[in-house]
Design a protein around this motif. Structure first.
Motif: not given
Lengths: 351, 254, 282
Positions: A43-49, A65-67, A333-334, B169, B172, B174, B178-180
């Motif tokens: 998902k964009k620059t991240e990952f999600v389940f 993953t984010l969550l 990370h968050t 959160k 979920e 992004v 933090v990411s950008e």
């Protein structure tokens, strides 16, 4: 020595098989026929389940993953029951058991699920979590490249996995090594007609994991952690964190072992029926410890920061027989302020 | 069934976007009208029913003497008075003028500033007691419905007091911060919007004002470390709720 | 599977206005089996639901010997409890319980018992008071110190005579007496009664419940009078959404107030890192 012993144990383990990468699509296709399948996707620059239909959607080289996959078992929002005037709680929306499968779960997250299993079955069973959990298989994936914020190797929760899975995959280049951890897992191997792999493959697996172990950038020494924290409840680091922390709650919302929730009634505009919902809550939030008359038991931000850290690293063990942290690094990370649980412990230790 | 509660909608200095959200309730609007009587609502109906009203929804910041009088009248004729939207809650966008001398601002906008008698832009609670705050620019429709239901039940509504991060959160998203590396007001801003902006890949603008435990100073520090100049930081915190002591601390980074 | 989060329907069979903002409700479960099986110990609580508004943990205030008709004494200050003002006899609401660890009556046998209550805090103590009165011979001196803000805010005033006739000493006090009210007893905070009381540390167990600040002073003053932390039992108030160790809200250190409490020995609270009731923590 420890490694040698583990290897020996592994060599005696039940069947191992190969899943050639070119067969991954077929394998996933087979699984989707039987299960609601969740796997890591980009998902964009991240990952999600996410729910997936085919292997092309999977991003198995994902970091974290984010969550956590917890979200499938203990959902961010969940309806507990409906209610209606005169009839009280009606149980028509509760927990239908659905066969689902979590695919490509990293060892840290598998450990976290095992911890949640304990939390949700301890003394009183949570019927919503347990019904979903009983219908869920876990296909785990050993980590070959830890992320920048990962420290599972310090906690014994990764990069490899000993139990808690139905199937365990390890990326060996052209193939995934497939180990079975349950009867249901064995059935999947048979259903997919995977070829058995020679025992010597386990040596190759161990080599890859041993390489992975060398790549960790963060660590947390856990020896005597409980006593260390008890002795340092008034360490100056807490006041510094109070000034730094935004109390935004992100660290707890992404944590794979956080289980707190809040309950809210949603009534229809006619005021005759509605539903009771729960949603994730966080001890980092000001309102968390506030009671009816307005008294707040953790009004100060540092009290909440300590509650999070102490719960994970000191209180979990007497409660559930395990540490509450699996080293996934999500809270680091968050965090907008880059507050780092490993640095806090290092700081208290005087490292 | 007892008589439907009467609701009045008042407008002060505002764009009318918040009261428009009442009409934008579309899919539940008929249910709302079944439950309450929109007795005084200039945007939606030609005739008005006289007060007193059970609920008064006040939109807009107070920026002149006439509005102060109108507001006091609203307070008198309403049992429950609600600040509808960030202008009414904090001064909102109109309050950005508060950091420039009155005459300078007026002459920039009006041809004949002599005819203008504007005051410092405040949220309505600067002048009258307020029973509830529906934050946002504009308000969140679900929160409005939640508020109406609670009012009918005689209960306190569940309005999220914490940061936008919580909702980001839960859904979920992004994280843009933090990411950008995009400066985002989410960590200090009240949730309840469904994290609308970050979900659409845009940093939170802080329109809903300070969350219940705001550490604006620390966030401003982070903005600074990420290269924002003091003027930009000031504008971020002053944009919607600069009149609140919490956000003013963020603007005061220098 | 049994669903511990689903409230059972209960009916209000009786109501008694105690003070301007407090009512005692008597309930029975509608389902015969649930009614038959329901039991509780003194100090336990139920989760009360007003559907559409929410759920709140409320202590049971009645005699455990009569569990088919149980009571809650409710101060109307929160969302759920405020909504209860509108309820009438015959109205239904949701209840599940009983939860928690209450006062341990066995620890009180052949001991002196000192009960210190403030305001609504007398409600969670009433079950144990009724038990002490019922089995009076098994305990030595029983002394009840009770403080309220005004005479009009005192709970269960029509019962003190019965309690006294059973051999329990009741010492009431109020913070102040409005001109419109009459008062012949002490004026001042409840800890002021410590000078008048008969209770001494020897062979005595203290049970206390009341506002957080009051309990802090009760504990502090008793420790100064050489009572020991293990002699003092407190009932804590915390936020709760489940009652069954799941929602996490009520945790203090490794303790879940909903299950390990709400009643704790003060000595146990002193082992926690986090300060509770003014204890310095570990």
């Amino acid at each position: 020595m420890v490694i040698a012993r583990n290897l020996e144990a592994m060599l005696q383990a039940s069947s191992i098989a190969f899943l050639p990468k070119e067969k991954l699509n077929d394998f996933v296709g087979l699984l989707t026929e039987e299960f609601l399948l969740y796997g890591p996707v980009q998902k964009k620059t991240e990952f999600v389940f996410e729910k997936i239909e085919n292997a092309a959607q999977l991003a198995l080289d994902y970091h974290t993953t984010l969550l956590p996959p917890k979200k499938v078992l203990h959902q961010p929002f969940e309806t507990l029951f409906s209610f209606s005037e005169g009839e009280g709680a009606v149980d028509d929306v509760s927990h239908v058991e659905e066969k689902q499968l979590l695919f490509g779960v990293h060892p840290c997250d598998v450990h976290a699920i095992s911890i949640l299993d304990e939390v949700y079955s301890h003394e009183y069973e949570d019927p919503y979590y347990m019904a979903k959990r009983r219908g869920t298989l876990v296909v785990a994936l050993n980590c070959s490249t830890p992320g920048d914020d990962c420290f599972c190797s310090s906690l014994g929760t990764g990069p490899d996995l000993k139990d808690g899975y139905d199937l365990l995959l390890t990326d060996l280049g052209d193939n995934y090594l497939v180990e079975t951890g349950s009867k249901a897992g064995q059935e999947l191997v048979e259903m997919a007609r995977l070829y058995s792999a020679p025992r010597v493959t386990l040596v190759e697996k161990e080599k890859r994991l041993s390489d992975a172990r060398k790549k960790f950038k963060k660590r947390m020494i856990t020896d005597g952690l409980h006593d260390l924290l008890e002795e340092n409840f008034r360490h100056p680091v807490w006041e510094e964190l109070m000034k730094k922390c935004l109390a935004c709650g992100s660290c707890t919302m992404v944590c794979p072992t956080c289980f707190c929730y809040n309950v809210v009634d949603k009534i229809d505009l006619g005021l005759r029926s509605g539903k009771r919902q729960r949603e994730w809550d966080s001890c980092m939030l000001l309102e968390y410890a506030q009671v009816a008359m307005g008294h707040n038991f953790r009004k100060d931000r540092d009290a909440r920061i300590k509650q999070r850290l102490y719960h994970k690293l000191a209180y979990y063990e007497p409660q559930f027989g395990t540490l509450g942290c699996v080293g996934c690094g999500r809270c680091i990370h968050t965090c907008v302020k880059k507050i780092d649980i490993t640095e806090i412990i290092g700081r208290i230790r005087g490292e | 069934m007892t008589a439907k509660p009467k609701i009045a909608v008042y407008k002060m200095s505002s764009c009318a976007g918040c009261q428009l959200e009442i009409l934008n309730l579309e899919h539940v609007l008929l249910d709302v009208i079944n439950a309450v009587d929109l007795s005084y609502f200039v945007m939606a109906r030609r005739d008005s029913e006289p007060g007193p009203y059970q609920i008064g929804l006040v939109e807009g910041a107070v920026t002149c003497g006439e509005e102060i009088e109108k507001l006091k009248q609203a307070r008198k004729e309403c049992e429950t008075l609600v600040a509808l939207g960030s202008c009414a809650c904090y001064g909102g966008l109109p309050s950005i003028k508060n950091w420039t001398p009155q005459r300078v601002v007026e002459s920039r906008v009006y041809e004949n500033p002599a005819a203008i008698h504007s005051t410092t832009a405040y949220g309505i609670d600067y002048y009258v007691a307020v029973d509830a705050y529906l934050k946002g620019c504009p308000i969140n429709k679900e929160e409005l419905v939640e508020f109406i239901k609670s009012a009918l039940l005689g209960a306190k509504p569940y309005l999220r007091p914490h940061s936008v991060c919580v909702e980001c959160k839960l859904y979920e998203n992004v994280c843009v911060a933090v990411s950008e590396d995009i400066p985002c007001m989410g960590p200090v801003t009240t949730a309840g919007c469904g994290a609308l902006c970050p979900a659409n890949h845009k940093a939170c603008d802080g329109c809903r004002g300070p969350a219940d435990d705001t550490n604006a100073k620390s966030l401003a520090q982070t903005f600074k470390e990420h290269g924002l100049n003091p003027g930009d930081i000031k504008r971020k915190f002053h944009k919607f709720a600069g009149m609140t002591p919490e956000f003013d601390k963020g603007a005061d980074i220098l | 599977m049994h669903n511990p989060f689903k409230p059972q329907q209960a009916k209000i069979v009786d109501m008694k206005r105690e003070t301007a903002d407090t009512t005692t409700y008597t309930f029975e479960f509608l389902d015969e089996e649930v009614k038959e099986n329901f039991c509780f110990t003194p100090g336990q609580f139920n989760m009360l639901t007003i559907f559409g508004i929410g759920e709140a943990p409320i202590s049971i205030s009645s005699d455990p010997a009569k569990s088919k008709y149980f009571q809650h004494t409710i101060r109307h200050v929160g969302n759920v409890t405020n909504a209860m003002v509108k309820l009438k006899v015959g109205d239904k609401l949701g209840i599940r319980g009983a939860y928690g660890t209450g006062w341990n009556i066995n620890l009180l046998k052949n001991k002196n018992v000192l009960i210190v209550a403030g305001g609504i805090g007398l409600a969670p103590l009433r079950p144990v008071i009724l038990q002490l009165a019922g089995q009076r011979g098994e305990f030595d001196r029983v002394e009840i110190l009770y403080g309220a803000r005004t005479p009009g805010e005192m709970l269960f005033t029509d019962e003190y005579q019965t309690w006294r006739s059973k051999g329990l000493d009741v010492l009431p006090t109020v913070d102040n007496v409005p001109d419109t009210e009459e008062w012949k007893h002490s004026v001042g905070v409840v800890t002021g009664l410590f000078d008048e009381m008969q209770s001494m540390p020897e062979n005595t167990v203290v049970l206390t419940c009341g506002p957080e600040v009051m309990m802090q002073f009760v504990v502090k003053d008793l420790l100064e009078r050489h009572f020991q932390p293990h002699q003092i039992y407190v009932s804590l108030e915390r936020r709760m959404n489940c009652g069954v160790k799941k929602c996490g809200k009520c945790q203090i250190g490794p303790k879940f107030v909903c299950k390990d409490g709400p009643v704790f020995a003060y000595a146990e609270l002193l082992t926690l890192p986090e300060s509770v009731l003014g204890g310095v923590g570990k």
